[in-house]
Design a protein around this motif. Structure first.
Motif, PDB file in Angstrom:
ATOM      1  N   TRP A   1      -5.285   2.468  -7.978  1.00  0.00           N
ATOM      2  CA  TRP A   1      -4.917   3.757  -7.418  1.00  0.00           C
ATOM      3  C   TRP A   1      -6.093   4.719  -7.496  1.00  0.00           C
ATOM      4  O   TRP A   1      -7.015   4.538  -8.280  1.00  0.00           O
TER       5      TRP A   1
ATOM      6  N   TYR B   1       1.045   5.604  -0.152  1.00  0.00           N
ATOM      7  CA  TYR B   1       0.296   6.827   0.134  1.00  0.00           C
ATOM      8  C   TYR B   1       1.188   8.019  -0.176  1.00  0.00           C
ATOM      9  O   TYR B   1       2.322   8.098   0.289  1.00  0.00           O
ATOM     10  N   ASN B   2       0.694   8.948  -0.978  1.00  0.00           N
ATOM     11  CA  ASN B   2       1.444  10.136  -1.354  1.00  0.00           C
ATOM     12  C   ASN B   2       1.182  11.230  -0.329  1.00  0.00           C
ATOM     13  O   ASN B   2       0.137  11.879  -0.354  1.00  0.00           O
ATOM     14  N   ARG B   3       2.106  11.445   0.562  1.00  0.00           N
ATOM     15  CA  ARG B   3       1.955  12.448   1.625  1.00  0.00           C
ATOM     16  C   ARG B   3       1.925  13.877   1.078  1.00  0.00           C
ATOM     17  O   ARG B   3       1.466  14.780   1.751  1.00  0.00           O
TER      18      ARG B   3
ATOM     19  N   GLN C   1      -9.259   8.001  -3.035  1.00  0.00           N
ATOM     20  CA  GLN C   1      -9.776   7.481  -1.767  1.00  0.00           C
ATOM     21  C   GLN C   1     -10.061   5.996  -1.875  1.00  0.00           C
ATOM     22  O   GLN C   1     -10.667   5.531  -2.834  1.00  0.00           O
TER      23      GLN C   1
ATOM     24  N   VAL D   1       0.852  -1.184   0.000  1.00  0.00           N
ATOM     25  CA  VAL D   1       0.000   0.000   0.000  1.00  0.00           C
ATOM     26  C   VAL D   1       0.886   1.232   0.000  1.00  0.00           C
ATOM     27  O   VAL D   1       1.787   1.354   0.831  1.00  0.00           O
TER      28      VAL D   1
ATOM     29  N   ASN E   1      -3.449   7.395  -3.258  1.00  0.00           N
ATOM     30  CA  ASN E   1      -3.394   6.054  -2.663  1.00  0.00           C
ATOM     31  C   ASN E   1      -3.118   5.029  -3.751  1.00  0.00           C
ATOM     32  O   ASN E   1      -3.647   5.124  -4.860  1.00  0.00           O
ATOM     33  N   GLN E   2      -2.296   4.046  -3.414  1.00  0.00           N
ATOM     34  CA  GLN E   2      -1.991   2.959  -4.337  1.00  0.00           C
ATOM     35  C   GLN E   2      -2.037   1.640  -3.576  1.00  0.00           C
ATOM     36  O   GLN E   2      -1.579   1.561  -2.438  1.00  0.00           O
ATOM     37  N   VAL E   3      -2.590   0.616  -4.227  1.00  0.00           N
ATOM     38  CA  VAL E   3      -2.556  -0.745  -3.705  1.00  0.00           C
ATOM     39  C   VAL E   3      -1.994  -1.620  -4.814  1.00  0.00           C
ATOM     40  O   VAL E   3      -2.495  -1.604  -5.937  1.00  0.00           O
TER      41      VAL E   3
END
Length: 89
Positions: free
Chosen positions: A44, A20-22, A47, A18, A29-31
C-alpha cells in the motif's frame, strides 16, 4: 520496506486485487496478492505505477535494470529457502 514481503517467497499467487481510496485518505492505493494457501499480502502507498506487463528475466536482469535504467539500487533480495544463496539485505 517491512520484511513481511519475505513471507511471500514460494507461495503461488491465485488472485490480485487492487483497492483505491476515493476519499484520499491512507492508504490511497492497495494491492493484495492472494495465495493458494488462503493467505494474502498487501502493498500500500500513496502512489503506484505499474509496468506495461510481465517482463522476461530473472533476479540478475532485475538488478541490472534497477541499477542501469532507474539509477537506484536493490536494497533487499529475498530468495526461496532451497536456494543456497544468502539473502541480500
Amino acid at each position: 520496506m517491512k520484511s513481511g514481503v519475505r513471507e511471500t517467497i514460494g507461495k503461488t499467487i491465485m488472485e490480485v486485487l487492487v483497492g483505491y481510496n476515493r476519499r484520499g485518505g491512507d492508504p490511497v492505493n492497495q494491492v493484495f496478492l492472494v495465495f493458494e494457501d488462503g493467505t494474502y499480502f498487501e502493498f500500500w502507498g500513496a502512489q503506484f505505477n505499474c509496468a506495461g506487463g510481465v517482463d522476461r528475466g530473472g533476479a540478475a536482469a532485475v538488478i541490472a535494470y534497477v541499477e542501469r535504467s532507474c539509477g537506484s539500487e536493490v536494497v533487499s533480495h529475498y530468495r526461496e529457502a532451497r536456494d543456497s544463496g544468502a539473502d541480500r539485505d
